[in-house]
Scaffold this motif. Structure first.
Motif, PDB file in Angstrom:
ATOM      1  N   LYS A  53       0.828  -1.199   0.000  1.00 37.62           N
ATOM      2  CA  LYS A  53       0.000   0.000   0.000  1.00 37.62           C
ATOM      3  C   LYS A  53       0.871   1.262   0.000  1.00 37.62           C
ATOM      4  CE  LYS A  53      -1.635   2.240   3.420  1.00 37.62           C
ATOM      5  NZ  LYS A  53      -2.271   2.648   4.673  1.00 37.62           N
ATOM      6  N   GLY A  54       1.842   1.231   0.886  1.00 39.27           N
ATOM      7  CA  GLY A  54       2.709   2.392   1.025  1.00 39.27           C
ATOM      8  C   GLY A  54       3.433   2.730  -0.270  1.00 39.27           C
TER       9      GLY A  54
ATOM     10  N   CYS B  51       2.605   1.913  -3.300  1.00 36.69           N
ATOM     11  CA  CYS B  51       1.651   2.367  -4.320  1.00 36.69           C
ATOM     12  C   CYS B  51       1.414   3.857  -4.158  1.00 36.69           C
ATOM     13  CB  CYS B  51       0.289   1.678  -4.178  1.00 36.69           C
ATOM     14  SG  CYS B  51       0.338  -0.053  -4.497  1.00 36.69           S
ATOM     15  N   GLY B  52       1.216   4.254  -2.929  1.00 34.86           N
ATOM     16  CA  GLY B  52       0.953   5.657  -2.663  1.00 34.86           C
ATOM     17  C   GLY B  52       2.106   6.509  -3.136  1.00 34.86           C
ATOM     18  N   PHE B  53       3.307   6.033  -2.873  1.00 34.81           N
ATOM     19  CA  PHE B  53       4.509   6.784  -3.224  1.00 34.81           C
ATOM     20  C   PHE B  53       4.639   6.928  -4.740  1.00 34.81           C
ATOM     21  CE2 PHE B  53       9.118   6.744  -4.079  1.00 34.81           C
ATOM     22  CZ  PHE B  53       9.404   7.976  -3.528  1.00 34.81           C
TER      23      PHE B  53
ATOM     24  N   GLY C  44       2.234   6.784  -6.846  1.00 36.55           N
ATOM     25  CA  GLY C  44       1.056   7.375  -7.465  1.00 36.55           C
ATOM     26  C   GLY C  44       0.246   6.357  -8.248  1.00 36.55           C
TER      27      GLY C  44
ATOM     28  N   PRO D  97      -3.203   5.052  -7.531  1.00 36.64           N
ATOM     29  CA  PRO D  97      -4.336   5.154  -6.599  1.00 36.64           C
ATOM     30  C   PRO D  97      -5.221   3.904  -6.569  1.00 36.64           C
ATOM     31  CG  PRO D  97      -4.664   6.563  -8.517  1.00 36.64           C
ATOM     32  CD  PRO D  97      -3.276   6.037  -8.605  1.00 36.64           C
TER      33      PRO D  97
ATOM     34  N   GLU E   7      -3.579   1.278  -4.631  1.00 40.75           N
ATOM     35  CA  GLU E   7      -3.501   1.695  -3.249  1.00 40.75           C
ATOM     36  C   GLU E   7      -4.836   1.465  -2.538  1.00 40.75           C
ATOM     37  OE1 GLU E   7      -2.567   5.807  -2.724  1.00 40.75           O
ATOM     38  OE2 GLU E   7      -2.365   5.610  -0.557  1.00 40.75           O
ATOM     39  N   ALA E   8      -5.912   1.799  -3.239  1.00 44.53           N
ATOM     40  CA  ALA E   8      -7.227   1.664  -2.627  1.00 44.53           C
ATOM     41  C   ALA E   8      -7.508   0.212  -2.261  1.00 44.53           C
ATOM     42  CB  ALA E   8      -8.300   2.190  -3.590  1.00 44.53           C
TER      43      ALA E   8
ATOM     44  N   HIS F 231      -5.289  -0.893   0.512  1.00 45.72           N
ATOM     45  CA  HIS F 231      -5.724  -0.261   1.761  1.00 45.72           C
ATOM     46  C   HIS F 231      -6.904  -1.002   2.372  1.00 45.72           C
ATOM     47  CE1 HIS F 231      -6.287   2.875   4.692  1.00 45.72           C
ATOM     48  NE2 HIS F 231      -7.583   2.930   4.358  1.00 45.72           N
TER      49      HIS F 231
END
Lengths: 151, 909
Positions: free
Chosen positions: B47-48, B50-52, B54, B56, B59-60, B63
């Motif tokens: 997750k982390g 993915c966020g970095f 970009g 989304p 990440e969703a 998450h």
């Protein structure tokens, strides 16, 4: 249950004194490998040798124990032990047999022994005809401090 | 594809594989807390990242999955088949998205709202989640069988690749390819689970192959192998090479052996294996740069500057170990460039530059080195600021700074505790600056150089060896023992002898050997002294009497310190693998490691830095190690070599080394008296001896050191008490002396030192030398004639000035015509000008024309001084207005020309 207290030692002979090293600590027994001298090293370090691609530091145990040099170096043998992942070759006079001894029989080191002997001794066994001094490898290799004092 | 992205894909695919397997295990044994922790951590990582990056959508999903796992971890949710299924479903979605990213480098369009909603339902219990129908697995399963289950489950989950590839069967090519793409060791430590179990790692990476079954899948082009395993392989290969060498040696003696052909094959394969394995250690330098764009971006916001970071040669490969060590220095330097180097946009536009500043990183191979350049187009280094700072911190005196080139002044920024940032900012200026960078780079045998032009920008050039693991080493012998010297620090080899039969003779200054090497005096050390092997050496010498007949000098450069090591023999160079020395020998700074040579013997590797530190003491004798720099870069343009000695009293005295012909020790018994003066028979001639003053005591017996000055066929000896040292320093005579025999005093190596006037000594010995009426300076009655000496060579100025002074002139000097004309503008006047012809900026002819063309100095006679003495030169010289023309090294005719010219001009007045 006495088996649990049984410790096997490789016996070695240095200047007619019998010593023991726990058998599991002994990796190799060598004879007659050529040494490369290491200038400026502590006197106890006899040099370095190539053991199957690993560089092994050779320790002159006689020096370490404050004994005179062996007259002819050719005759000596070496026992390879490992300490903190580093191999060391202990130069000794001769290797004997493997003895199984009961830890309960281990006697404390006599306090009257010479300092450098006291340092390395992990206790004494009374065998029938001889005394066997248990060598503590870790203490044997920690001579940085003691050699400074000697110097 | 972006490196970062492909790394992410590899890592995430691996992680998902582990999560899959672990989930199955967890389902069977919900009480296994370590499993849930592990799963949670991995999903969290996904997750982390993915966020970095970009991503989304990814990440969703991750998450939502993490939420569920969090509940399980916090024991708010029981592990059931349903829960596991939905998490697995989430993992499958992630896998699909990853596959698309791999193809298109972007997330696929789509919506996972349904899945996320269901995950959230499970997590937050809006639906009838957490059904308790699945009984917890009975408690009495003992540990042993549980692990068996786990293992089995793990294997099942790995979906067995068709061709089971065991680690041993991974081909070299694969390994190679793998390692070219593999991440740095920090990534390895980030996923310890993977690296600790190579077997699992290999399998895990194989499973995606099955899933996607596509060619060119990025995630299966690399595997991770524990660095330790590679090291072990390396040792094994070295061993193989040794055995091969032994075999080759055995076969070499026999011709037409049935072993020859297979051995050659073995030899080939071994070499290739070795080279291939070496390559696994190599990584593109881009790995060390990957974080820089982000840093620069943040900096540009923080500092309000517009910065464009350009990187060239990111694919240039170098050893992993080296890479690690330059990472921080590089980052630091880029920060520096951004903070100190580049100006803020308004300043830039004001100076006509583009608003956006540029930092360019360049990397390329050159020889066995890699060159990294960091260039910015900023304001460059401000020499004035640096000077101010240098003075404040007392690193050099104003006079010293005066004599330095811009380059030298700029180099001060590499000194410890030096920062030009006026304010301590968040970014830089904490006083840990370029000196740390420099020492880090020098630690790995690299060098750093700096060029900067004020207003235009700066360039830092770093040169580092490609690898630390394998170095080319020169094998030398000393007292029967062999040692290796890293080739990178060896400048050259010189054969020398201790008698004067050959060109290169080792000479002694107070028991310290030195060698004249072209235009330098090279300090020497005996390797046997350094290693305290002299007892053995003496034995050898006694036996063979060869000691001193012929010796080899290995010229070593450490930083800017050049010195020679005297050894008995020089063998070949060999490629060696540096192995660290045993911990109990760690305090021996003289060895950088040891290794096993081709013949199987162990050899110690000398550390030039360690020897330099030790020889510093041996050579200098008083701990001035750092300052005995021969300073090759400056080539003596600013500094000149001075011979420091004691003669009469403890205060040091010095004389320009270039004036000293030889250093000798003479037997006191050999000193004779002739015509009331001391003389000694020297090389078949009588050499007069003199003393600088009467305080010098000649020892009663034994040997007395003597400096020999010579001029054509005349020699003289100056008796001194002790020869101290040879230093390179600026010769700024700060106090002129009215005492005979001294030019004045200067600071030499932080000590006030009297500079001896060689001319005076010469005069003392050869009274007649300058005593001829012909050469007496005109108008010698009290008032001194003023001479301007224009010459660009400091050596020549140093030589002539004492001579002219001795002859009774008052001498001023100028470095070139331009400087001389400045003196004219300052209203100075001279009786005569002596000018060199070849000079930078304005040559002698131009200078003469300038002088003749102006009223002020029109009547001042000019004497040309040149090594060009053809008739054409004479004619041209006279045409432009030179009164006379003298060959450069003809001292006597210079003196007479001066005297005559002055007489003529004097009588003309």
């Amino acid at each position: 249950m006495s088996d649990n207290n049984l410790q096997e030692y490789v016996t070695i002979l240095i200047a007619d004194q019998l010593f023991g090293i726990p058998v599991l600590e002994v990796h190799d027994v060598l004879r007659g490998l050529s040494l490369t001298k290491i200038p400026l090293a502590p006197a106890e370090v006899a040099g370095a040798l190539n053991l199957r691609g690993r560089i092994v530091t050779a320790i002159n145990v006689r020096k370490r124990l404050g004994l005179p040099e062996l007259e002819s170096e050719e005759k000596g043998m070496s026992i390879v032990v490992e300490h903190h992942g580093e191999p060391y070759s202990l130069m000794i006079d001769n290797v004997g047999e493997v003895l199984g001894l009961n830890l309960d029989d281990l006697q404390p080191t006599p306090v009257t022994l010479n300092t450098c002997w006291k340092e390395v001794s992990g206790g004494v066994y009374r065998l029938e005809d001889k005394l066997l001094v248990v060598l503590q490898i870790e203490r044997l290799l920690d001579f940085a401090g003691s050699s400074n004092i000697a110097a | 594809m972006d490196d970062l992205l492909s790394e992410f894909l590899t890592e995430t695919n691996e992680n998902i594989g582990i999560v899959d397997a672990s989930l199955v295990v967890l389902e069977q044994d919900p009480s296994d807390e370590s499993q849930i922790d592990n799963i949670f951590r991995l999903v969290h990582t996904i997750k982390g990242t993915c966020g970095f990056l970009g991503l989304p959508r990814l990440e969703a999903v991750a998450h939502a999955g993490e939420n569920v796992l969090g509940k399980i971890r916090d024991k708010e949710l029981t592990v059931t088949a349903d829960v596991v299924t939905i998490i697995l479903e989430a993992m499958d979605v992630i896998k699909d998205i990853l596959a698309t990213i791999e193809e298109t480098e972007g997330e696929p369009a789509g919506n996972d709202a349904d899945l996320i909603a269901r995950l959230n339902d499970v997590a937050f219990g809006t639906a009838d989640a957490a059904p308790s129908k699945v009984e917890p697995i009975s408690e009495n399963i003992d540990a042993g069988s549980a692990t068996e289950d786990e293992l089995e489950a793990a294997f099942l989950a790995a979906e067995g690749p068709d061709e089971e590839v065991r680690p041993g069967e991974v081909s070299l090519e694969e390994l190679e390819a793998a390692f070219l793409a593999a991440e740095g060791p920090d990534d390895v430590s980030a996923a310890p689970v993977v690296t600790n179990e190579e077997a699992t790692a290999v399998e895990e990476t194989k499973s995606p192959t099955e899933r996607t079954a596509k060619e060119s899948s990025i995630s299966n082009q690399s595997i991770r192998v524990n660095v330790q395993m590679l090291e072990n392989l390396m040792t094994m290969v070295s061993e193989l090479v040794l055995t091969r060498n032994q075999l080759l040696q055995m076969v070499r003696g026999m011709d037409d052996n049935e072993f020859t052909v297979p051995l050659q094959r073995l030899s080939h394969v071994t070499t290739e294996l070795q080279e291939g394995l070496m390559k696994t250690r190599m990584q593109p330098i881009g790995n060390a740069w990957s974080k820089l764009p982000r840093i620069v971006r943040d900096l540009s916001h923080e500092l309000g500057k517009k910065i464009d970071l350009v990187m060239h040669g990111a694919e240039t490969e170098l050893d992993r170990q080296v890479l690690e060590m330059i990472k921080d220095p590089l980052t630091h330097m880029v920060r520096n460039s951004a903070d100190h180097g580049l100006e803020i946009p308004t300043d830039r536009t004001a100076t006509g530059k583009l608003e956006t500043g540029k930092i360019v990183l360049d990397a390329y191979h050159e020889g066995g080195h890699i060159i990294i350049k960091i260039t910015d187009d900023g304001r460059g280094l401000n020499s004035e600021k640096i000077k101010k700072k240098v003075l404040e911190s007392g690193l050099a005196s104003e006079a010293e700074l005066e004599g330095m080139s811009t380059q030298q002044i700029q180099n001060f920024i590499m000194r410890p505790g030096f920062s030009t940032a006026e304010k301590i900012t968040n970014v830089s200026g904490r006083g840990v600056g370029m000196d740390v960078v420099r020492s880090n780079i020098e630690k790995i045998g690299g060098t750093i150089a700096l060029t900067s032009e004020e207003g235009k920008g700066s360039t830092f050039t770093i040169k580092i060896p490609l690898t630390l693991a394998i170095v080319s080493a020169l094998i030398v012998e000393c007292c029967g023992e062999r040692f290796a010297v890293p080739q990178t620090s060896v400048v050259e080899l010189v054969r020398a002898s201790a008698d004067s039969s050959s060109d290169n003779t080792i000479e002694m200054i107070n028991d310290s050997p030195v060698l004249r090497l072209r235009d330098h005096l090279l300090p020497l050390v005996h390797l046997n002294d350094i290693l305290r092997l002299e007892t053995a050496a003496d034995e050898v010498a006694d036996q063979s009497e060869v000691k001193g007949a012929e010796e080899f000098i290995v010229v070593i450069q450490v930083g800017s310190f050049v010195f020679g090591i005297i050894v008995d023999r020089v063998f070949d160079t060999e490629e060696i693998v540096v192995k660290p020395i045993a911990p109990i020998l760690k305090n021996l700074s003289i060895f950088s490691g040891n290794t096993i040579l081709g013949d199987g013997s162990v050899i110690m590797i000398l550390d030039p830095n360690g020897i330099a530190a030790m020889s510093g003491d041996a050579v200098v004798g008083s701990g001035h190690t750092e300052k005995v720099e021969t300073n090759q870069g400056a080539k003596g343009d600013e500094k000149i070599a001075l011979l420091v000695f004691r003669a009469g009293g403890q205060d040091p005295k010095a004389v320009p080394l270039s004036l000293v012909a030889r250093l000798e020790e003479i037997e006191v018994a050999a000193i004779e008296k002739a015509n009331g003066k001391m003389v000694v028979q020297y090389r078949g001639q009588l050499m007069p001896l003199t003393m600088i003053d009467d305080d010098v005591k000649i020892v009663e017996s034994g040997r007395q050191p003597v400096l020999v000055f010579s001029d054509q066929d005349r020699t003289m000896g100056l008796i001194v008490d002790e020869i101290v040292d040879i230093v390179e320093d600026h010769l700024n005579i700060e106090m002129t002396s009215d005492k005979d025999g001294y030019i004045g005093s200067a600071v030499v190596r932080d000590k006030a030192t009297d500079i001896v006037d060689v001319g005076f000594c010469l005069q003392k010995c050869f009274g007649k030398w300058f005593g001829d009426t012909d050469t007496r300076p005109f108008g010698a009655d009290g008032q001194k004639q003023k001479i301007l000496l224009v010459d660009d060579s400091p050596f020549f100025r140093n030589m002539l000035v004492p001579l002219l002074k001795t002859a009774g002139y008052e001498v001023s000097t100028a470095e070139n015509g331009v400087d001389a004309l400045k003196m004219r503008d300052h209203g100075k006047s001279f009786d005569i000008i002596i000018s060199d012809i070849e000079m930078p900026e304005m040559d002698g002819f131009q200078f003469a024309e300038e002088v003749m063309g102006d009223e002020r100095w029109k009547d001042t006679p000019i004497v040309a001084l040149s090594s060009h003495t053809t008739q054409r030169d004479f004619d041209r010289g006279r045409d432009v207005g030179f009164s006379d023309y003298v060959a450069k090294f003809d001292r006597d005719s210079l003196m007479s020309v001066l005297s005559q010219t002055l007489r003529i001009s004097g009588s003309a007045k």
